[in-house]
Design a protein around this motif. Sequence first.
Motif, PDB file in Angstrom:
ATOM      1  N   ASP A 534       0.812  -1.218   0.000  1.00 23.26           N
ATOM      2  CA  ASP A 534       0.000   0.000   0.000  1.00 23.26           C
ATOM      3  C   ASP A 534       0.848   1.272   0.000  1.00 23.26           C
ATOM      4  OD1 ASP A 534       1.017   0.090   2.519  1.00 23.26           O
ATOM      5  OD2 ASP A 534      -0.898  -0.184   3.561  1.00 23.26           O
ATOM      6  N   GLY A 535       2.165   1.108  -0.132  1.00 25.33           N
ATOM      7  CA  GLY A 535       3.053   2.260  -0.219  1.00 25.33           C
ATOM      8  C   GLY A 535       3.617   2.716   1.094  1.00 25.33           C
ATOM      9  N   THR A 536       3.042   2.224   2.216  1.00 27.08           N
ATOM     10  CA  THR A 536       3.545   2.672   3.518  1.00 27.08           C
ATOM     11  C   THR A 536       4.907   2.064   3.824  1.00 27.08           C
ATOM     12  OG1 THR A 536       2.363   0.884   4.631  1.00 27.08           O
ATOM     13  CG2 THR A 536       1.219   3.011   4.401  1.00 27.08           C
ATOM     14  N   GLU A 537       5.299   1.055   3.043  1.00 25.45           N
ATOM     15  CA  GLU A 537       6.596   0.399   3.303  1.00 25.45           C
ATOM     16  C   GLU A 537       7.774   1.294   2.888  1.00 25.45           C
ATOM     17  OE1 GLU A 537       3.634  -2.776   1.892  1.00 25.45           O
ATOM     18  OE2 GLU A 537       4.176  -0.717   1.357  1.00 25.45           O
ATOM     19  N   ALA A 538       7.517   2.321   2.098  1.00 27.54           N
ATOM     20  CA  ALA A 538       8.581   3.209   1.636  1.00 27.54           C
ATOM     21  C   ALA A 538       8.333   4.616   2.160  1.00 27.54           C
ATOM     22  CB  ALA A 538       8.620   3.214   0.112  1.00 27.54           C
ATOM     23  N   SER A 539       9.359   5.428   2.137  1.00 26.64           N
ATOM     24  CA  SER A 539       9.210   6.802   2.610  1.00 26.64           C
ATOM     25  C   SER A 539       8.258   7.548   1.674  1.00 26.64           C
ATOM     26  CB  SER A 539      10.568   7.491   2.671  1.00 26.64           C
ATOM     27  OG  SER A 539      11.151   7.559   1.386  1.00 26.64           O
ATOM     28  N   PRO A 540       7.473   8.492   2.200  1.00 20.97           N
ATOM     29  CA  PRO A 540       6.450   9.194   1.392  1.00 20.97           C
ATOM     30  C   PRO A 540       6.996   9.869   0.149  1.00 20.97           C
ATOM     31  CG  PRO A 540       6.120   9.613   3.724  1.00 20.97           C
ATOM     32  CD  PRO A 540       7.436   8.894   3.616  1.00 20.97           C
ATOM     33  N   LEU A 542       9.189   8.884  -1.900  1.00 14.80           N
ATOM     34  CA  LEU A 542       9.389   7.949  -2.989  1.00 14.80           C
ATOM     35  C   LEU A 542       8.078   7.612  -3.698  1.00 14.80           C
ATOM     36  CD1 LEU A 542      11.976   5.411  -1.497  1.00 14.80           C
ATOM     37  CD2 LEU A 542      12.407   7.319  -3.028  1.00 14.80           C
ATOM     38  N   THR A 543       6.962   7.723  -2.978  1.00 18.22           N
ATOM     39  CA  THR A 543       5.667   7.323  -3.564  1.00 18.22           C
ATOM     40  C   THR A 543       4.792   8.511  -3.936  1.00 18.22           C
ATOM     41  OG1 THR A 543       4.641   7.152  -1.375  1.00 18.22           O
ATOM     42  CG2 THR A 543       5.707   5.166  -2.260  1.00 18.22           C
ATOM     43  N   GLU A 544       5.294   9.717  -3.679  1.00 15.77           N
ATOM     44  CA  GLU A 544       4.472  10.902  -3.896  1.00 15.77           C
ATOM     45  C   GLU A 544       3.952  10.994  -5.327  1.00 15.77           C
ATOM     46  OE1 GLU A 544       4.869  15.794  -3.531  1.00 15.77           O
ATOM     47  OE2 GLU A 544       6.482  14.472  -2.834  1.00 15.77           O
ATOM     48  N   VAL A 545       4.807  10.638  -6.298  1.00 14.74           N
ATOM     49  CA  VAL A 545       4.426  10.770  -7.694  1.00 14.74           C
ATOM     50  C   VAL A 545       3.311   9.797  -8.080  1.00 14.74           C
ATOM     51  CG1 VAL A 545       6.110   9.125  -8.584  1.00 14.74           C
ATOM     52  CG2 VAL A 545       5.382  11.058 -10.022  1.00 14.74           C
ATOM     53  N   TYR A 546       3.111   8.775  -7.237  1.00 14.85           N
ATOM     54  CA  TYR A 546       2.090   7.775  -7.543  1.00 14.85           C
ATOM     55  C   TYR A 546       0.778   8.025  -6.787  1.00 14.85           C
ATOM     56  CZ  TYR A 546       6.170   5.413  -9.405  1.00 14.85           C
ATOM     57  OH  TYR A 546       7.302   5.123 -10.120  1.00 14.85           O
ATOM     58  N   ARG A 547       0.668   9.148  -6.089  1.00 15.30           N
ATOM     59  CA  ARG A 547      -0.531   9.463  -5.314  1.00 15.30           C
ATOM     60  C   ARG A 547      -1.238  10.696  -5.888  1.00 15.30           C
ATOM     61  NH1 ARG A 547      -0.504   6.363  -0.772  1.00 15.30           N
ATOM     62  NH2 ARG A 547       1.483   5.497  -0.101  1.00 15.30           N
ATOM     63  N   GLY A 548      -2.357  11.056  -5.295  1.00 16.74           N
ATOM     64  CA  GLY A 548      -3.114  12.237  -5.755  1.00 16.74           C
ATOM     65  C   GLY A 548      -4.280  11.829  -6.639  1.00 16.74           C
ATOM     66  N   ARG A 549      -4.918  12.833  -7.234  1.00 18.02           N
ATOM     67  CA  ARG A 549      -6.092  12.562  -8.035  1.00 18.02           C
ATOM     68  C   ARG A 549      -5.713  11.981  -9.387  1.00 18.02           C
ATOM     69  NH1 ARG A 549     -10.795  14.181  -6.375  1.00 18.02           N
ATOM     70  NH2 ARG A 549     -11.620  14.167  -8.507  1.00 18.02           N
ATOM     71  N   ALA A 550      -6.593  11.141  -9.901  1.00 17.23           N
ATOM     72  CA  ALA A 550      -6.401  10.571 -11.226  1.00 17.23           C
ATOM     73  C   ALA A 550      -6.506  11.671 -12.276  1.00 17.23           C
ATOM     74  CB  ALA A 550      -7.433   9.480 -11.490  1.00 17.23           C
ATOM     75  N   GLN A 551      -5.872  11.473 -13.396  1.00 17.38           N
ATOM     76  CA  GLN A 551      -5.901  12.452 -14.476  1.00 17.38           C
ATOM     77  C   GLN A 551      -7.262  12.519 -15.172  1.00 17.38           C
ATOM     78  OE1 GLN A 551      -3.296  14.535 -15.175  1.00 17.38           O
ATOM     79  NE2 GLN A 551      -2.518  13.630 -13.269  1.00 17.38           N
ATOM     80  N   GLY A 552      -8.039  11.494 -14.989  1.00 16.16           N
ATOM     81  CA  GLY A 552      -9.365  11.434 -15.601  1.00 16.16           C
ATOM     82  C   GLY A 552      -9.904  10.020 -15.465  1.00 16.16           C
ATOM     83  N   ARG A 553     -11.148   9.851 -15.886  1.00 22.87           N
ATOM     84  CA  ARG A 553     -11.721   8.507 -15.771  1.00 22.87           C
ATOM     85  C   ARG A 553     -12.009   7.983 -17.171  1.00 22.87           C
ATOM     86  NH1 ARG A 553     -14.101   5.729 -11.741  1.00 22.87           N
ATOM     87  NH2 ARG A 553     -14.151   7.553 -10.389  1.00 22.87           N
ATOM     88  N   TYR A 554     -11.525   6.854 -17.474  1.00 23.71           N
ATOM     89  CA  TYR A 554     -11.807   6.230 -18.752  1.00 23.71           C
ATOM     90  C   TYR A 554     -13.130   5.510 -18.647  1.00 23.71           C
ATOM     91  CZ  TYR A 554     -11.562   2.851 -22.569  1.00 23.71           C
ATOM     92  OH  TYR A 554     -11.847   2.083 -23.666  1.00 23.71           O
ATOM     93  N   THR A 555     -14.063   5.854 -19.507  1.00 21.10           N
ATOM     94  CA  THR A 555     -15.424   5.283 -19.400  1.00 21.10           C
ATOM     95  C   THR A 555     -15.620   4.052 -20.247  1.00 21.10           C
ATOM     96  OG1 THR A 555     -16.229   6.636 -21.246  1.00 21.10           O
ATOM     97  CG2 THR A 555     -16.312   7.613 -19.034  1.00 21.10           C
ATOM     98  N   GLY A 556     -14.670   3.813 -21.159  1.00 18.91           N
ATOM     99  CA  GLY A 556     -14.834   2.656 -22.038  1.00 18.91           C
ATOM    100  C   GLY A 556     -15.668   2.963 -23.248  1.00 18.91           C
ATOM    101  N   VAL A 557     -16.158   4.264 -23.426  1.00 14.91           N
ATOM    102  CA  VAL A 557     -17.008   4.644 -24.560  1.00 14.91           C
ATOM    103  C   VAL A 557     -16.190   5.533 -25.500  1.00 14.91           C
ATOM    104  CG1 VAL A 557     -19.091   5.851 -25.303  1.00 14.91           C
ATOM    105  CG2 VAL A 557     -19.085   4.526 -23.173  1.00 14.91           C
ATOM    106  N   ASP A 558     -16.205   5.198 -26.771  1.00 21.20           N
ATOM    107  CA  ASP A 558     -15.515   6.014 -27.768  1.00 21.20           C
ATOM    108  C   ASP A 558     -16.417   7.190 -28.118  1.00 21.20           C
ATOM    109  OD1 ASP A 558     -14.264   7.170 -29.887  1.00 21.20           O
ATOM    110  OD2 ASP A 558     -13.842   5.287 -30.936  1.00 21.20           O
ATOM    111  N   GLU A 559     -16.071   8.403 -27.679  1.00 22.71           N
ATOM    112  CA  GLU A 559     -16.950   9.568 -27.831  1.00 22.71           C
ATOM    113  C   GLU A 559     -17.168   9.958 -29.296  1.00 22.71           C
ATOM    114  OE1 GLU A 559     -15.287  12.648 -25.512  1.00 22.71           O
ATOM    115  OE2 GLU A 559     -15.718  11.674 -23.573  1.00 22.71           O
ATOM    116  N   ASP A 560     -16.233   9.532 -30.181  1.00 22.03           N
ATOM    117  CA  ASP A 560     -16.384   9.872 -31.596  1.00 22.03           C
ATOM    118  C   ASP A 560     -17.212   8.850 -32.367  1.00 22.03           C
ATOM    119  OD1 ASP A 560     -14.865  12.133 -31.280  1.00 22.03           O
ATOM    120  OD2 ASP A 560     -12.975  11.058 -31.646  1.00 22.03           O
ATOM    121  N   ALA A 561     -17.583   7.780 -31.664  1.00 19.88           N
ATOM    122  CA  ALA A 561     -18.328   6.723 -32.377  1.00 19.88           C
ATOM    123  C   ALA A 561     -19.771   7.171 -32.610  1.00 19.88           C
ATOM    124  CB  ALA A 561     -18.324   5.435 -31.549  1.00 19.88           C
TER     125      ALA A 561
END
Length: 562
Positions: A534-540, A542-561
């Motif tokens: 869960d990332g607690t095994e390493a110092s914060p 080192l894992t900072e770049v892997y935390r925070g909000r997601a860049q967006g949500r992939y819905t699985g729908v092709d909007e141009d279709a």
Amino acid sequence: MQRTIKNILFIMFDQLRYDYLSCAGHATLETPNIDRIAAMGVRFSNAYVQSPICGASRMSFYTGRYVHSHGAAWNNFPLKVGEMTLGDHLREIGVETWLVGKTHMKVDQKGMDRLGISSQSIIGARVSECGFDVFERDDGLWAQGPEGFYDSRRSPYNEYLKSKGYEAENPWHDYANSGVEDDGAVASGWFMQHADKPANIREEDSETPYMTGRAIDFMEKMASENSGPWLCHLSYIKPHWPYIVPEPYHAMYGHNQIQPVIRSEAERINPHPVYAAYMDNAIGKAFSRDEVREKVIPAYMGLIKQCDDQIGRLLAYLEQSGRMDDTMIVVTSDHGDYLGDHWLGEKDLFHEQSVKVPLIVCDPSSSADGTRGTVCDALVESIDLAATFVEAEGGKVPDHIIEGRSLMPLLRGETVDDWRDFVISEYDYSASSQAAALNLSPKQARLFMVADGSWKFIHAEGGFRPMLFDLVNDPQELKDLGDDPEYAEIIDLMYERLARWARRASQRTTISDETIVESRGGSRRSGVLLGLYDGTEASPDLTEVYRGRAQGRYTGVDEDAG
């Protein structure tokens, strides 16, 4: 005044036996100049080459690696592109590395073509010449047969002889290595019956004085250019055959001054098949005849005496030029010569006459003053010289590449508790008529020697039994114990040593042990994180770049279709 090493004069004779020096105990041959170097330095009494054949042995000297590693296992087997040599190691630390004489190097032309390396470039020229810059290369193998010359390259020595008025297509043979019959016919040095005749050449124009002169020319050039430190590999062709020498050396020794032959009729009773094949070849049969030995050995001694006199000439030059105080001098050979001992001629196998060589090292440094004139009986291998030269010139030995060990501690009288307890030599005879006579495939025609000062063991591929000699109770190696069950424990020990040697790390040459150790437990900041739940095994951080909000949500729908 504190003396240090600047230059290295690395002298190699071809086919010089370890025991054919007066300082090594020869009863009738006098070598005062080589003895003088021994008195100024250290003579190593147990020095072994990595193969008892010219090309393979030399490639080990020049790479600091076993034949098993560099792969140039016989004469004219190319040294593969990529093998580092003395020149590569020494230039890294600012030492020019030059050749005057022979190397028996065969270039890996296919490898150069594959990599697009031109032999006309500086890099290509060095790769083609064992890493040396060439002041003069002359292998001295200008033999000519019905289909042409053994060596088809340019012969600087032949050109020199022609400039001196020796008119012939091949004056190397017709003058330097032949005499003249009473009726005016050529007395070729290839016929050993002529070994007692003087070579048809002025002594000063013969091969050994010529090469000495070229070495002096080299040192004069370096002095005139005020060069930095250099290593000069002065590599003589003599006392290698043809066994013929000019006046006055041809008559200095007689058959009554020959050392007693070392052989026994018992050696011919049920011999090891490989040994039997060599006793049965033309060279073995010739040197088993007393009249051949009585013709050849006095000439061989005369050739050595001439070599020693030329060493005197070199020493005089070093003194006159002021180079004696800053030049390490090394004298050795690429292998020995049986001369009829053990019913054999030439070299090839692992008796002392073939695989042991003279090795004398004179270190001019003040720190070596305590060992001058001493004899060191440590087990030494020819690959040790590469390591010695690097350390002598102030470098760090790259021991992931160079497999030998520096002799500098022994030269300076230091105690080395972990010195090797056995030496290795190898012989690939797959290209020989002996392999054909034994019906062996190329991979089967190989021998490996393990020697520890008390025992000498030889493993033969191809399903043969081993050979074994008790060097303490049978120092002349006349009784092969390899098929005696009483010595099974010794043979097992030697096989264990051979296996240990074969398991050595020899092919990882691009990264050192030191670099690997330094990288252990290094920073994880490069972004590769393994073993986390869960990332607690390493110092914060080192894992900072892997935390925070997601860049967006992939819905699985092709909007141009659609």
